[in-house]
Design an enzyme around this catalytic site. Structure first.
Site: not given
Ligand code: NI
Length: 167
Positions: A46, A51, A91-92, A133-134, A137
């Site tokens: 995701g 991000q 998370c990236l 989660h996204e 962000h």
């Molecule tokens: Ni994330």
């Protein structure tokens, strides 16, 4: 298509609140395509526009094993949720850190697709985790903010140190 740079926690730009997309046009479709490419290359399941330092409400997700079921959520809204589940999230933007977070088990989401068409979907389990989660962000929130201040400090120190080493 282009690979986009992913911001790393605790970069303050990750705490920006994203604005709704006014019009799903070619610019947004290009963003979606670049975000998908970036997410698949990372690799991740995701990615939120926040991000990649674009502060508009756009999310790409693909939790399939084959990596061929791209889900695009534009201006997503959770209209119902119930239950709870604990999942070890990563998370990236927080590389190498995995911690348990509690979220709703089942959600109903309303969003626009990549053509700008409104749709409603239900999700549970990992997909529900990923969407929540996204969506965090887009609100300027990173999953580590659910952890204790002590743990957050430890993670921040670790990542700042690693970024310094890489610089
Ligand atoms: Ni994330």
């Amino acid at each position: 298509m282009a690979l986009l740079d992913i911001l790393n926690y605790p970069d303050p730009r990750l705490f920006t609140v994203a604005k709704p997309v006014q019009q799903v046009d070619g610019r947004i479709q290009q963003l979606v395509s670049d975000m998908a490419e970036t997410m698949y290359a990372a690799p991740g399941i995701g990615l939120a526009a926040t991000q990649v330092n674009v502060h508009e409400q756009v999310i790409t997700i693909d939790i399939s094993d084959q990596r061929n079921q791209l889900l695009v959520l534009i201006n997503p809204r959770i209209i119902a949720k119930d239950g709870s589940q604990v999942y070890e999230e990563g998370c990236l933007s927080v590389p190498g850190i995995f911690e348990e977070v509690t979220r709703a088990q089942h959600i109903v989401v309303e969003a626009l697709d990549v053509q700008g068409k409104k749709f409603t979907m239900e999700a549970e389990g990992l997909l529900a985790v990923c969407i929540q989660h996204e969506m965090d962000h887009l609100l300027g929130k990173v999953f580590v903010q659910y952890l204790s201040p002590l743990k957050q400090n430890r993670i921040r120190t670790k990542l700042v140190k690693r970024q310094r080493e890489l610089a």
